[in-house]
Write a protein that holds these residues in place. Structure first.
Motif, short mmCIF file in Angstrom:
data_model
loop_
_atom_site.label_atom_id
_atom_site.label_comp_id
_atom_site.label_asym_id
_atom_site.label_seq_id
_atom_site.Cartn_x
_atom_site.Cartn_y
_atom_site.Cartn_z
N ALA A 27 1.65 -0.81 4.96
CA ALA A 27 2.68 -0.30 5.66
C ALA A 27 2.48 0.64 6.49
N MET A 28 2.80 0.59 7.78
CA MET A 28 2.54 1.71 8.85
C MET A 28 3.84 2.28 9.23
N TYR A 29 3.95 3.64 8.40
CA TYR A 29 5.09 4.26 8.71
C TYR A 29 5.33 4.79 10.14
N SER A 30 6.37 4.64 10.72
CA SER A 30 6.45 4.93 12.30
C SER A 30 6.59 6.47 12.48
N ASN A 31 7.03 6.87 11.93
CA ASN A 31 7.54 8.37 12.13
C ASN A 31 6.47 9.24 11.71
N PRO A 32 6.08 10.07 12.66
CA PRO A 32 5.00 11.26 12.58
C PRO A 32 5.16 12.04 11.25
N ASN A 33 6.55 12.50 11.00
CA ASN A 33 6.85 13.26 9.68
C ASN A 33 6.38 12.36 8.47
N ASP A 34 6.33 11.20 8.50
CA ASP A 34 6.04 10.23 7.43
C ASP A 34 4.59 9.93 7.55
N GLY A 35 4.04 10.40 8.26
CA GLY A 35 2.29 10.32 8.60
C GLY A 35 1.91 9.38 9.23
N TYR A 36 2.52 8.92 10.32
CA TYR A 36 2.29 7.91 11.51
C TYR A 36 1.23 8.75 12.35
N LYS A 37 -0.08 8.26 12.44
CA LYS A 37 -0.94 8.50 13.56
C LYS A 37 -1.59 7.40 14.21
N PRO A 38 -2.00 7.51 15.43
CA PRO A 38 -2.34 6.27 15.98
C PRO A 38 -3.72 5.94 15.46
N GLU A 39 -4.44 6.96 14.86
CA GLU A 39 -5.92 6.65 14.33
C GLU A 39 -5.97 5.66 13.12
N THR A 60 0.71 -1.09 0.01
CA THR A 60 -0.08 0.06 0.11
C THR A 60 0.69 1.24 -0.04
N HIS A 61 2.29 1.13 0.08
CA HIS A 61 3.18 2.20 0.38
C HIS A 61 2.49 2.90 1.68
N SER A 62 2.59 4.11 2.05
CA SER A 62 1.98 4.57 3.22
C SER A 62 0.82 4.74 3.49
N ILE A 63 -0.02 4.18 4.24
CA ILE A 63 -1.57 4.35 4.34
C ILE A 63 -1.85 5.91 4.74
N SER A 64 -1.06 6.53 5.33
CA SER A 64 -1.44 7.77 5.59
C SER A 64 -1.47 8.64 4.34
N ALA A 65 -0.81 8.32 3.37
CA ALA A 65 -0.84 9.02 2.10
C ALA A 65 -1.61 8.59 1.15
N PHE A 66 -2.17 7.13 1.17
CA PHE A 66 -3.04 6.65 0.08
C PHE A 66 -4.02 5.64 1.10
N PRO A 67 -4.79 6.12 1.79
CA PRO A 67 -5.92 5.74 2.66
C PRO A 67 -6.97 5.07 1.57
N GLN A 68 -7.31 5.65 0.71
CA GLN A 68 -8.28 5.33 -0.25
C GLN A 68 -8.25 3.98 -0.91
N TYR A 69 -6.90 3.24 -1.06
CA TYR A 69 -6.74 2.15 -1.48
C TYR A 69 -7.00 0.88 -0.49
N ILE A 70 -7.43 1.37 0.84
CA ILE A 70 -7.58 0.23 1.68
C ILE A 70 -9.16 0.09 1.63
N ASN A 71 -9.54 -0.89 0.71
CA ASN A 71 -11.30 -1.14 0.55
C ASN A 71 -11.17 -2.52 0.04
N LYS A 72 -12.36 -3.00 0.32
CA LYS A 72 -12.57 -4.41 -0.04
C LYS A 72 -12.52 -4.64 -1.54
N GLU A 73 -13.38 -3.61 -2.18
CA GLU A 73 -13.30 -3.74 -3.79
C GLU A 73 -12.09 -3.78 -4.37
N THR A 74 -11.18 -3.06 -4.08
CA THR A 74 -9.78 -2.89 -4.60
C THR A 74 -9.00 -4.34 -4.32
#
Length: 199
Positions: free
Chosen positions: A100-112, A70-84
């Motif tokens: 891929a869950m990037y661990s650094n907040p600067n790379d988009g990490y959020k607990p949500e 998925t690459h970074s799910i913070s950058a491309f969350p739209q691809y996390i879906n059953k149809e895809t």
């Protein structure tokens, strides 16, 4: 001479396109046979394990994981879906998805985003796909920087998917010239932080 070269190239390109079409047709035929037997990748191979240098299914057959990240799910969350996921399973013949869950907040990490990872794992399970959940250390420079967050993440995912034979949880530490991770720190991280999940 130029015309001959162009004609030759056109013929070669036509042959390549024809070969690609044949490959897709063969894959589609194989998938149709599996579907007629009700076999998704997980239904076909079951729980995976390592035997010698091979990854094997529960029936002993050698398995090759083929899929996408998925690459970074913070950058491309739209691809996390059953149809895809379903489209990639049926049309691309994948059997695994890496989240891929990037661990650094600067790379988009959020607990949500933990919930987005759980969604992905659930979709993959429903579709009979294997899934790799990846705590991805890239630009942190020290894996111990977010060690506590990593432990919480692993605990949460291990609890969520403890009964799933199709889910793998891994930790990626990438060391390169741009991101030079100290080996001693990496060993410390492995021993004190993540080791408890492999006992």
């Amino acid at each position: 001479m130029k015309c001959i070269d162009e004609t030759s190239n056109e013929i070669q390109n036509d042959n390549k396109e024809e070969n690609m079409k044949n490959t897709v047709q063969e894959e589609s035929k194989e998938q149709k046979e599996e579907k007629s037997n009700g076999q998704t990748p997980v239904a076909k191979y079951g729980k995976l394990s390592v035997k010698g240098t091979n990854l094997v299914g529960s029936n002993g057959d050698v398995v090759q994981l083929k899929g996408v990240s998925t690459h970074s799910i913070s950058a491309f969350p739209q691809y996390i879906n059953k149809e895809t996921f379903k489209e990639m399973r049926d049309s691309w013949n994948i059997n695994v998805v890496r989240i891929a869950m990037y661990s650094n907040p600067n790379d988009g990490y959020k607990p949500e985003l933990h919930n987005k990872v759980k969604e992905a794992g659930s979709y993959a399970t429903d579709l009979g796909l294997y899934v790799i959940i990846d705590w991805h250390i890239l630009q942190d420079n020290n894996p111990n920087t977010y060690k506590n967050e990593a432990i919480k993440f692993f605990e949460e995912m291990a609890t969520q998917f403890k009964n799933n034979d199709n889910v793998f949880i891994k930790n990626s530490i990438y060391a390169n010239t741009v991101n030079n991770i100290n080996k001693v720190r990496s060993r410390e991280y492995g021993k004190k932080g993540i080791r408890k999940f492999y006992r």
